[in-house]
Design a protein around this motif. Structure first.
Motif, PDB file in Angstrom:
ATOM      1  N   LYS A   1      35.683  45.976  47.579  1.00 23.52           N
ATOM      2  CA  LYS A   1      36.935  46.719  47.379  1.00 23.52           C
ATOM      3  C   LYS A   1      37.374  46.642  45.908  1.00 23.52           C
ATOM      4  O   LYS A   1      37.892  47.604  45.347  1.00 23.52           O
ATOM      5  CB  LYS A   1      38.028  46.131  48.285  1.00 23.52           C
ATOM      6  CG  LYS A   1      39.323  46.907  48.273  1.00 23.52           C
ATOM      7  CD  LYS A   1      40.294  46.307  49.285  1.00 23.52           C
ATOM      8  CE  LYS A   1      41.620  47.042  49.306  1.00 23.52           C
ATOM      9  NZ  LYS A   1      42.554  46.423  50.264  1.00 23.52           N
ATOM     10  N   ALA A   2      37.140  45.483  45.288  1.00 19.18           N
ATOM     11  CA  ALA A   2      37.501  45.328  43.880  1.00 19.18           C
ATOM     12  C   ALA A   2      36.689  46.290  43.015  1.00 19.18           C
ATOM     13  O   ALA A   2      37.201  46.849  42.041  1.00 19.18           O
ATOM     14  CB  ALA A   2      37.288  43.887  43.427  1.00 19.18           C
TER      15      ALA A   2
ATOM     16  N   VAL B   1      38.920  45.331  53.253  1.00 20.16           N
ATOM     17  CA  VAL B   1      38.608  43.920  53.025  1.00 20.16           C
ATOM     18  C   VAL B   1      39.927  43.157  53.072  1.00 20.16           C
ATOM     19  O   VAL B   1      40.862  43.494  52.329  1.00 20.16           O
ATOM     20  CB  VAL B   1      37.931  43.695  51.652  1.00 20.16           C
ATOM     21  CG1 VAL B   1      37.603  42.218  51.469  1.00 20.16           C
ATOM     22  CG2 VAL B   1      36.671  44.546  51.506  1.00 20.16           C
ATOM     23  N   ALA B   2      40.009  42.169  53.960  1.00 24.59           N
ATOM     24  CA  ALA B   2      41.234  41.359  54.026  1.00 24.59           C
ATOM     25  C   ALA B   2      41.274  40.420  52.829  1.00 24.59           C
ATOM     26  O   ALA B   2      40.228  39.948  52.358  1.00 24.59           O
ATOM     27  CB  ALA B   2      41.245  40.548  55.320  1.00 24.59           C
ATOM     28  N   MET B   3      42.471  40.159  52.341  1.00 28.37           N
ATOM     29  CA  MET B   3      42.584  39.202  51.238  1.00 28.37           C
ATOM     30  C   MET B   3      42.156  37.815  51.715  1.00 28.37           C
ATOM     31  O   MET B   3      42.338  37.465  52.882  1.00 28.37           O
ATOM     32  CB  MET B   3      44.012  39.162  50.702  1.00 28.37           C
ATOM     33  CG  MET B   3      44.385  40.440  49.971  1.00 28.37           C
ATOM     34  SD  MET B   3      45.981  40.339  49.128  1.00 28.37           S
ATOM     35  CE  MET B   3      45.550  39.355  47.688  1.00 28.37           C
TER      36      MET B   3
ATOM     37  N   GLN C   1      37.976  35.114  48.361  1.00 27.93           N
ATOM     38  CA  GLN C   1      37.278  35.894  47.324  1.00 27.93           C
ATOM     39  C   GLN C   1      38.248  36.480  46.300  1.00 27.93           C
ATOM     40  O   GLN C   1      37.810  36.928  45.239  1.00 27.93           O
ATOM     41  CB  GLN C   1      36.428  37.004  47.971  1.00 27.93           C
ATOM     42  CG  GLN C   1      37.166  38.286  48.311  1.00 27.93           C
ATOM     43  CD  GLN C   1      38.006  38.187  49.582  1.00 27.93           C
ATOM     44  OE1 GLN C   1      38.050  37.154  50.225  1.00 27.93           O
ATOM     45  NE2 GLN C   1      38.659  39.273  49.957  1.00 27.93           N
ATOM     46  N   CYS C   2      39.538  36.479  46.594  1.00 26.24           N
ATOM     47  CA  CYS C   2      40.505  37.056  45.644  1.00 26.24           C
ATOM     48  C   CYS C   2      40.686  36.157  44.414  1.00 26.24           C
ATOM     49  O   CYS C   2      41.194  36.618  43.383  1.00 26.24           O
ATOM     50  CB  CYS C   2      41.856  37.279  46.319  1.00 26.24           C
ATOM     51  SG  CYS C   2      41.724  38.283  47.796  1.00 26.24           S
TER      52      CYS C   2
ATOM     53  N   CYS D   1      33.759  41.206  45.616  1.00 27.01           N
ATOM     54  CA  CYS D   1      34.473  41.977  46.634  1.00 27.01           C
ATOM     55  C   CYS D   1      34.200  43.469  46.420  1.00 27.01           C
ATOM     56  O   CYS D   1      34.534  44.003  45.357  1.00 27.01           O
ATOM     57  CB  CYS D   1      35.976  41.716  46.516  1.00 27.01           C
ATOM     58  SG  CYS D   1      36.964  42.736  47.636  1.00 27.01           S
TER      59      CYS D   1
ATOM     60  N   PHE E   1      43.224  42.998  41.162  1.00 27.56           N
ATOM     61  CA  PHE E   1      43.874  43.956  42.062  1.00 27.56           C
ATOM     62  C   PHE E   1      44.706  43.245  43.126  1.00 27.56           C
ATOM     63  O   PHE E   1      44.994  43.828  44.174  1.00 27.56           O
ATOM     64  CB  PHE E   1      42.830  44.881  42.702  1.00 27.56           C
ATOM     65  CG  PHE E   1      42.298  45.900  41.738  1.00 27.56           C
ATOM     66  CD1 PHE E   1      43.072  46.984  41.352  1.00 27.56           C
ATOM     67  CD2 PHE E   1      41.038  45.761  41.182  1.00 27.56           C
ATOM     68  CE1 PHE E   1      42.600  47.911  40.449  1.00 27.56           C
ATOM     69  CE2 PHE E   1      40.554  46.685  40.273  1.00 27.56           C
ATOM     70  CZ  PHE E   1      41.336  47.762  39.903  1.00 27.56           C
ATOM     71  N   GLN E   2      45.071  42.007  42.851  1.00 26.72           N
ATOM     72  CA  GLN E   2      45.821  41.266  43.870  1.00 26.72           C
ATOM     73  C   GLN E   2      47.172  41.926  44.171  1.00 26.72           C
ATOM     74  O   GLN E   2      47.576  42.016  45.327  1.00 26.72           O
ATOM     75  CB  GLN E   2      46.009  39.820  43.439  1.00 26.72           C
ATOM     76  CG  GLN E   2      44.688  39.049  43.459  1.00 26.72           C
ATOM     77  CD  GLN E   2      44.867  37.594  43.091  1.00 26.72           C
ATOM     78  OE1 GLN E   2      45.572  36.863  43.753  1.00 26.72           O
ATOM     79  NE2 GLN E   2      44.222  37.186  42.021  1.00 26.72           N
TER      80      GLN E   2
ATOM     81  N   CYS F   1      40.984  37.991  40.990  1.00 29.55           N
ATOM     82  CA  CYS F   1      40.826  39.452  41.033  1.00 29.55           C
ATOM     83  C   CYS F   1      42.063  40.108  40.421  1.00 29.55           C
ATOM     84  O   CYS F   1      43.193  39.671  40.638  1.00 29.55           O
ATOM     85  CB  CYS F   1      40.648  39.907  42.469  1.00 29.55           C
ATOM     86  SG  CYS F   1      40.536  41.697  42.625  1.00 29.55           S
TER      87      CYS F   1
ATOM     88  N   CYS G   1      46.514  44.913  46.431  1.00 23.83           N
ATOM     89  CA  CYS G   1      46.183  44.562  47.811  1.00 23.83           C
ATOM     90  C   CYS G   1      47.388  43.953  48.532  1.00 23.83           C
ATOM     91  O   CYS G   1      47.590  44.204  49.718  1.00 23.83           O
ATOM     92  CB  CYS G   1      44.982  43.610  47.847  1.00 23.83           C
ATOM     93  SG  CYS G   1      43.443  44.477  47.478  1.00 23.83           S
TER      94      CYS G   1
ATOM     95  N   LEU H   1      38.143  49.877  43.681  1.00 19.59           N
ATOM     96  CA  LEU H   1      39.434  50.080  43.017  1.00 19.59           C
ATOM     97  C   LEU H   1      39.253  50.177  41.500  1.00 19.59           C
ATOM     98  O   LEU H   1      39.881  50.997  40.833  1.00 19.59           O
ATOM     99  CB  LEU H   1      40.398  48.938  43.365  1.00 19.59           C
ATOM    100  CG  LEU H   1      40.855  48.890  44.842  1.00 19.59           C
ATOM    101  CD1 LEU H   1      41.706  47.644  45.087  1.00 19.59           C
ATOM    102  CD2 LEU H   1      41.634  50.137  45.230  1.00 19.59           C
TER     103      LEU H   1
HETATM  104  S1  SF4 Z   1      42.641  41.254  45.796  1.00 17.34           S
HETATM  105 FE1  SF4 Z   1      41.064  40.368  47.109  1.00 17.34          FE
HETATM  106  S2  SF4 Z   1      40.718  41.873  48.740  1.00 17.34           S
HETATM  107 FE2  SF4 Z   1      41.824  42.908  47.092  1.00 17.34          FE
HETATM  108  S3  SF4 Z   1      40.225  43.863  45.884  1.00 17.34           S
HETATM  109 FE3  SF4 Z   1      40.663  41.864  44.956  1.00 17.34          FE
HETATM  110  S4  SF4 Z   1      39.212  40.452  45.879  1.00 17.34           S
HETATM  111 FE4  SF4 Z   1      39.230  42.296  47.136  1.00 17.34          FE
END
Ligand code: SF4
Length: 230
Positions: free
Chosen positions: A23-24, A207-209, A212-213, A21, A221-222, A219, A225, A27
């Motif tokens: 966005k990940a 990026v919508a959740m 891929q989260c 992702c 950063f859940q 991830c 997000c 961040l």
């Molecule tokens: S939680 Fe999901 S959308 Fe947010 S950065 Fe992680 S992978 Fe990407």
């Protein structure tokens, strides 16, 4: 082999993060402090991976371990690797390389005649696509750095191991991925360019959740997000 003066901006783990992702990746590089803490299960899995990694080194005895104590030490580890190769060191654990600021550490590097074979160690049986992406980045960095690369193997247990008190080569399977990785070079280059583009953005990409989260790794950063960070 290029020196290590270049700023190291992408590693194996951040490259894989970017594939999962963008966005990940953004961040992680800009809001590192917002990461969720690993769960007890995730921490146990990390710990097991490290333990198996060290045990696997015993299958290739006599090497030199050069992983630095902190990430700030990677430039020196890259220089140390270069010197060890110049001195024809036969086995290196966590040999470090960089190309255009993209770095990777090789779990076990083993001289094989005039070539060096790579062993990427995993702690559980079963091949996952993310392992192949991981090896593809290593292949790309080493080939771009003109290392005399022989084979690239995925080394993993044939069946789940209890406790991992010790490891024997008979318990392990070495799968040769060299040809497949050679065919992935352009994909890696595009993946690296995509990561570079992400890191030039002023704000996190939208990026919508979704799936891929959680895949291939949960991830961290859940929470961010879910709170609606954009
Ligand atoms: S939680 Fe999901 S959308 Fe947010 S950065 Fe992680 S992978 Fe990407």
């Amino acid at each position: 082999m290029a020196g290590s003066k270049q700023k190291l901006w992408l590693s194996k783990s951040t490259y894989l993060r970017s594939l999962q992702c963008p966005k990940a990746l953004y961040l992680y590089k800009n809001f590192y402090q917002f990461r969720d803490k690993p769960s007890a299960k995730q921490q146990a899995s990390f710990d097991r991976g490290h333990r198996v990694g060290r045990l696997a080194q015993l299958l290739f005895p006599g090497g030199i371990y050069i992983r630095p104590a902190s990430p700030r030490g990677w430039p020196k580890a890259i220089e140390a690797t270069s010197k060890l190769l110049a001195n024809k060191q036969e086995i290196i654990y966590e040999a470090a390389f960089q190309h255009d600021g993209v770095m990777c550490a090789v779990d076990i590097l083993v001289q094989n005649g005039s070539f060096y074979d790579v062993y990427e160690v995993k702690s559980s049986p079963g091949v996952r696509q993310v392992y192949i992406e991981d090896m593809a980045l290593q292949y790309w960095v080493l080939r771009r750095q003109k290392i005399q690369l022989g084979k690239v193997y995925l080394l993993l247990p044939k069946k789940p191991q209890d406790g991992f008190i010790d490891l024997h080569m008979d318990d392990m399977e070495a799968i040769d991925y060299t040809e497949q990785l050679a065919a992935m070079v352009l994909d890696v280059e595009e993946g690296v360019r995509a990561a570079a583009r992400t890191l030039t953005l002023d704000n996190a990409p939208e990026v919508a959740m979704g799936e891929q989260c959680l895949k291939p790794y949960p991830c961290d950063f859940q929470s961010t997000c879910k709170r609606g960070y954009r």
